[in-house]
Design a protein around this motif. Structure first.
Motif, PDB file in Angstrom:
ATOM      1  N   PHE A 187       0.823  -1.213   0.000  1.00 20.98           N
ATOM      2  CA  PHE A 187       0.000   0.000   0.000  1.00 20.98           C
ATOM      3  C   PHE A 187       0.858   1.264   0.000  1.00 20.98           C
ATOM      4  CE2 PHE A 187      -3.200  -3.084   1.186  1.00 20.98           C
ATOM      5  CZ  PHE A 187      -4.300  -2.644   0.480  1.00 20.98           C
ATOM      6  N   VAL A 188       2.126   1.152   0.424  1.00 19.82           N
ATOM      7  CA  VAL A 188       3.059   2.278   0.292  1.00 19.82           C
ATOM      8  C   VAL A 188       3.277   2.559  -1.193  1.00 19.82           C
ATOM      9  CG1 VAL A 188       5.396   3.083   0.760  1.00 19.82           C
ATOM     10  CG2 VAL A 188       4.195   1.717   2.478  1.00 19.82           C
ATOM     11  N   ILE A 189       3.473   1.472  -1.958  1.00 24.78           N
ATOM     12  CA  ILE A 189       3.672   1.598  -3.396  1.00 24.78           C
ATOM     13  C   ILE A 189       2.395   2.126  -4.063  1.00 24.78           C
ATOM     14  CG2 ILE A 189       4.057   0.283  -5.525  1.00 24.78           C
ATOM     15  CD1 ILE A 189       5.896  -1.534  -3.893  1.00 24.78           C
ATOM     16  N   SER A 190       1.240   1.592  -3.655  1.00 20.20           N
ATOM     17  CA  SER A 190      -0.012   1.998  -4.298  1.00 20.20           C
ATOM     18  C   SER A 190      -0.316   3.475  -4.055  1.00 20.20           C
ATOM     19  CB  SER A 190      -1.176   1.128  -3.812  1.00 20.20           C
ATOM     20  OG  SER A 190      -1.565   1.481  -2.509  1.00 20.20           O
ATOM     21  N   GLY A 191      -0.050   3.952  -2.847  1.00 23.54           N
ATOM     22  CA  GLY A 191      -0.304   5.358  -2.544  1.00 23.54           C
ATOM     23  C   GLY A 191       0.522   6.281  -3.423  1.00 23.54           C
ATOM     24  N   ALA A 192       1.829   5.961  -3.556  1.00 23.27           N
ATOM     25  CA  ALA A 192       2.703   6.777  -4.397  1.00 23.27           C
ATOM     26  C   ALA A 192       2.283   6.693  -5.865  1.00 23.27           C
ATOM     27  CB  ALA A 192       4.150   6.313  -4.232  1.00 23.27           C
ATOM     28  N   ALA A 193       1.905   5.485  -6.310  1.00 21.97           N
ATOM     29  CA  ALA A 193       1.532   5.278  -7.715  1.00 21.97           C
ATOM     30  C   ALA A 193       0.266   6.056  -8.074  1.00 21.97           C
ATOM     31  CB  ALA A 193       1.333   3.785  -7.980  1.00 21.97           C
ATOM     32  N   TYR A 194      -0.738   5.984  -7.205  1.00 18.76           N
ATOM     33  CA  TYR A 194      -1.982   6.723  -7.471  1.00 18.76           C
ATOM     34  C   TYR A 194      -1.756   8.235  -7.468  1.00 18.76           C
ATOM     35  CZ  TYR A 194      -5.173   2.696  -7.221  1.00 18.76           C
ATOM     36  OH  TYR A 194      -5.856   1.531  -7.481  1.00 18.76           O
ATOM     37  N   ALA A 195      -0.939   8.716  -6.541  1.00 25.33           N
ATOM     38  CA  ALA A 195      -0.665  10.159  -6.477  1.00 25.33           C
ATOM     39  C   ALA A 195       0.043  10.634  -7.743  1.00 25.33           C
ATOM     40  CB  ALA A 195       0.182  10.469  -5.244  1.00 25.33           C
ATOM     41  N   LEU A 196       0.990   9.844  -8.233  1.00 28.16           N
ATOM     42  CA  LEU A 196       1.701  10.212  -9.463  1.00 28.16           C
ATOM     43  C   LEU A 196       0.773  10.164 -10.675  1.00 28.16           C
ATOM     44  CD1 LEU A 196       5.144   8.425  -8.923  1.00 28.16           C
ATOM     45  CD2 LEU A 196       4.733  10.894  -9.039  1.00 28.16           C
ATOM     46  N   ALA A 197      -0.125   9.173 -10.707  1.00 29.77           N
ATOM     47  CA  ALA A 197      -1.091   9.081 -11.809  1.00 29.77           C
ATOM     48  C   ALA A 197      -1.980  10.322 -11.849  1.00 29.77           C
ATOM     49  CB  ALA A 197      -1.942   7.821 -11.669  1.00 29.77           C
ATOM     50  N   ALA A 198      -2.423  10.772 -10.677  1.00 31.87           N
ATOM     51  CA  ALA A 198      -3.247  11.982 -10.600  1.00 31.87           C
ATOM     52  C   ALA A 198      -2.480  13.194 -11.117  1.00 31.87           C
ATOM     53  CB  ALA A 198      -3.690  12.215  -9.153  1.00 31.87           C
ATOM     54  N   LEU A 199      -1.205  13.278 -10.762  1.00 40.22           N
ATOM     55  CA  LEU A 199      -0.374  14.408 -11.182  1.00 40.22           C
ATOM     56  C   LEU A 199      -0.176  14.416 -12.698  1.00 40.22           C
ATOM     57  CD1 LEU A 199       1.344  16.804 -10.193  1.00 40.22           C
ATOM     58  CD2 LEU A 199       3.295  15.234 -10.074  1.00 40.22           C
ATOM     59  N   VAL A 200       0.103  13.250 -13.272  1.00 37.55           N
ATOM     60  CA  VAL A 200       0.300  13.132 -14.727  1.00 37.55           C
ATOM     61  C   VAL A 200      -0.939  13.623 -15.481  1.00 37.55           C
ATOM     62  CG1 VAL A 200       0.488  11.455 -16.622  1.00 37.55           C
ATOM     63  CG2 VAL A 200       2.047  11.308 -14.665  1.00 37.55           C
ATOM     64  N   LEU A 201      -2.107  13.184 -15.047  1.00 38.87           N
ATOM     65  CA  LEU A 201      -3.349  13.578 -15.718  1.00 38.87           C
ATOM     66  C   LEU A 201      -3.641  15.069 -15.546  1.00 38.87           C
ATOM     67  CD1 LEU A 201      -5.536  10.504 -14.753  1.00 38.87           C
ATOM     68  CD2 LEU A 201      -4.706  11.071 -17.035  1.00 38.87           C
ATOM     69  N   ALA A 202      -3.459  15.561 -14.317  1.00 39.41           N
ATOM     70  CA  ALA A 202      -3.755  16.977 -14.052  1.00 39.41           C
ATOM     71  C   ALA A 202      -2.880  17.909 -14.887  1.00 39.41           C
ATOM     72  CB  ALA A 202      -3.573  17.271 -12.563  1.00 39.41           C
ATOM     73  N   LEU A 203      -1.628  17.504 -15.099  1.00 41.05           N
ATOM     74  CA  LEU A 203      -0.696  18.369 -15.815  1.00 41.05           C
ATOM     75  C   LEU A 203      -0.764  18.218 -17.333  1.00 41.05           C
ATOM     76  CD1 LEU A 203       2.542  18.096 -13.604  1.00 41.05           C
ATOM     77  CD2 LEU A 203       0.874  19.965 -13.673  1.00 41.05           C
ATOM     78  N   TRP A 204      -0.987  16.992 -17.824  1.00 47.74           N
ATOM     79  CA  TRP A 204      -0.747  16.746 -19.251  1.00 47.74           C
ATOM     80  C   TRP A 204      -1.943  16.238 -20.069  1.00 47.74           C
ATOM     81  CZ3 TRP A 204       3.631  14.799 -16.162  1.00 47.74           C
ATOM     82  CH2 TRP A 204       4.706  15.698 -16.165  1.00 47.74           C
ATOM     83  N   LEU A 205      -3.071  15.936 -19.449  1.00 48.67           N
ATOM     84  CA  LEU A 205      -4.212  15.483 -20.255  1.00 48.67           C
ATOM     85  C   LEU A 205      -4.910  16.697 -20.872  1.00 48.67           C
ATOM     86  CD1 LEU A 205      -5.637  12.885 -21.159  1.00 48.67           C
ATOM     87  CD2 LEU A 205      -7.273  13.230 -19.314  1.00 48.67           C
ATOM     88  N   ARG A 206      -4.222  17.284 -21.851  1.00 46.11           N
ATOM     89  CA  ARG A 206      -4.694  18.481 -22.536  1.00 46.11           C
ATOM     90  C   ARG A 206      -4.454  18.320 -24.038  1.00 46.11           C
ATOM     91  NH1 ARG A 206      -4.949  22.575 -18.477  1.00 46.11           N
ATOM     92  NH2 ARG A 206      -3.947  21.896 -16.558  1.00 46.11           N
ATOM     93  N   PRO A 207      -5.440  18.569 -24.884  1.00 46.22           N
ATOM     94  CA  PRO A 207      -6.800  18.989 -24.560  1.00 46.22           C
ATOM     95  C   PRO A 207      -7.591  17.859 -23.915  1.00 46.22           C
ATOM     96  CG  PRO A 207      -6.659  18.438 -26.876  1.00 46.22           C
ATOM     97  CD  PRO A 207      -5.257  18.359 -26.334  1.00 46.22           C
ATOM     98  N   ASP A 208      -8.647  18.244 -23.227  1.00 50.50           N
ATOM     99  CA  ASP A 208      -9.493  17.246 -22.591  1.00 50.50           C
ATOM    100  C   ASP A 208     -10.266  16.482 -23.667  1.00 50.50           C
ATOM    101  OD1 ASP A 208     -12.153  16.291 -21.297  1.00 50.50           O
ATOM    102  OD2 ASP A 208     -10.867  16.799 -19.592  1.00 50.50           O
ATOM    103  N   PRO A 209     -10.173  15.127 -23.703  1.00 55.03           N
ATOM    104  CA  PRO A 209     -10.781  14.370 -24.803  1.00 55.03           C
ATOM    105  C   PRO A 209     -12.295  14.516 -24.915  1.00 55.03           C
ATOM    106  CG  PRO A 209     -10.017  12.896 -23.045  1.00 55.03           C
ATOM    107  CD  PRO A 209      -9.456  14.252 -22.762  1.00 55.03           C
TER     108      PRO A 209
END
Length: 418
Positions: A187-209
């Motif tokens: 769950f240490v790994i999962s917490g870091a992985a989910y947080a990074l996934a959120a960051l990737v989407l927030a910064l780079w999912l542009r334009p919004d599909p």
């Protein structure tokens, strides 16, 4: 001012092609990370509960809780996406998954089962978001390539999903050095992985599909007298019902058998590493065949692959029931078939839903369908432990396999009425 919109139309027609490539790259990156995040609950969630409660009968409760949590998240992510776009919806879901992971770690340190169950409920947000991301891949895809676009997003989960469970042993060792119980290491790994996934989407999912898809649809509105997906309302309703049924039933069967496999192996003397290997193979089979599945769905049709899902899940249930408890290889093969059957169902069912739901209500409807899928998974998770405690793991596996055959008459009936 009235001439501004038409002047922009030619650019809008070409933009989606380039945007789709960028969107798929960003989604692939986030799915690799989130794949590692979702593996933790599958691999050690049931074992954590068993350790804290001292009974197998409630070992399916963690799976039921994080699947129930995913149901609430599916509605939330769907509504946020409908109102504001895919980017804020998906990023919010993954952030909630990271918070849930932190809660599980805290519960393990405090040896508090109530906090564990609450945290697992929140952790389920990551699972729902991981599934919702597949819809984002299809928003801008042409109808004849939607299944392949969905598959591209799904296959990206493989790397993290396979690596995650196999990090159980080293993650446990690291956790012990940090003063955290061994089983909570993933769950240490999962917490870091989910947080990074959120960051990737927030910064780079542009334009919004989804937002861009709406803009393109509005630009093309004058060229179409009617919306084919909305015009045949009978086929649309039938498609939504069938697509939902395919995904609901495959989720129910898959979650029930998958949840109790690590417990079954643990009870017969297998190590956490062996359980992690089997679950890793299972998750790989859930996602790795996606490109081939997407091609098959686009080439041969949604109905045929939906029927193939039921047959494959039956084979998985029979093999899991017949496999000797000491055979890791046969259990791994059974779980691989289980993952493959789920993959057939998810890709075909998602394609059916996306084909038949109008763009104006797409995200909201997709969220509601995923709620049903999540409820089915929660039902499979919580009843699996009760059933194994009352009967046996082979009985659970065989029952699940037989239940999956209900897909065949449903597909046949829908095909007949088309």
């Amino acid at each position: 001012m009235t001439n501004a919109a038409p002047a922009a139309t030619p650019g809008l027609i070409s933009d989606p092609v380039r945007a789709q490539r960028r969107i798929l790259r960003v989604l692939v990156a986030s799915q690799i990370l989130s794949g590692a995040g979702l593996a933790a609950g599958v691999t050690v969630g049931a074992l954590l509960a068993q350790d804290m409660l001292g009974t197998t009968s409630l070992a399916g409760l963690p799976s039921a809780l994080f699947t129930a949590g995913s149901a609430l998240t599916a509605v939330t992510v769907g509504r946020i996406s409908q109102a504001r776009g895919r980017r804020p919806g998906l990023a919010t879901g993954y952030l909630a998954g990271a918070i849930g992971s932190a809660g599980v770690i805290t519960a393990a340190v405090l040896d508090n089962p109530v906090l564990l169950f609450l945290a697992l409920f929140v952790y389920g947000a990551g699972t729902a978001t991981n599934l919702q991301a597949r819809y984002a891949g299809a928003d801008l895809a042409p109808p004849g390539h939607r299944a392949r676009a969905v598959s591209t997003v799904l296959v990206a989960t493989t790397l993290g999903g396979v690596a995650g469970p196999n990090l159980a042993a080293p993650a446990g060792t690291l956790a012990e050095h940090l003063g955290i119980p061994h089983l909570a290491g993933l769950f240490v790994i999962s917490g870091a992985a989910y947080a990074l996934a959120a960051l990737v989407l927030a910064l780079w999912l542009r334009p919004d599909p989804l937002l861009l898809a709406r803009t393109v649809a509005q630009a093309k509105e004058s060229d179409a007298a009617a919306n084919p997906a909305a015009a045949d309302t009978g086929e649309s309703r039938g498609g939504v019902v069938l697509g939902a049924l395919v995904m609901i039933l495959t989720q129910l069967v898959m979650v029930a058998i998958m949840t109790m496999t690590p417990v079954h192996m643990h009870d017969h003397g297998h190590s956490t590493a062996a359980s992690g290997l089997v679950i890793g193979i299972h998750i790989g089979a859930m996602y790795l065949p996606s490109p081939l599945t997407g091609w098959l769905v686009d080439r041969y049709g949604r109905m045929k692959l939906a029927a193939a899902s039921g047959v494959t899940l039956l084979a998985a249930g029979i093999l899991a029931a017949a496999a000797p408890s000491g055979s890791v290889a046969l259990l791994a093969l059974a779980l691989a078939l289980l993952g493959l059957g789920w993959n057939f169902g998810l890709v075909s069912g998602t394609s059916i839903i996306t084909d038949t739901v109008p763009l104006a209500t797409r995200a909201k409807t997709q969220g509601l369908v995923d709620v049903s899928i999540a409820i089915a998974g929660a039902t499979g998770g919580i009843t699996s432990g009760i059933m194994v405690a009352a009967t046996s793991y082979p009985t659970l596996a065989l029952t699940g396999g037989i239940l999956s055959l209900a897909l065949l008459p449903a597909v046949a009936a829908t095909a007949y009425h088309r």
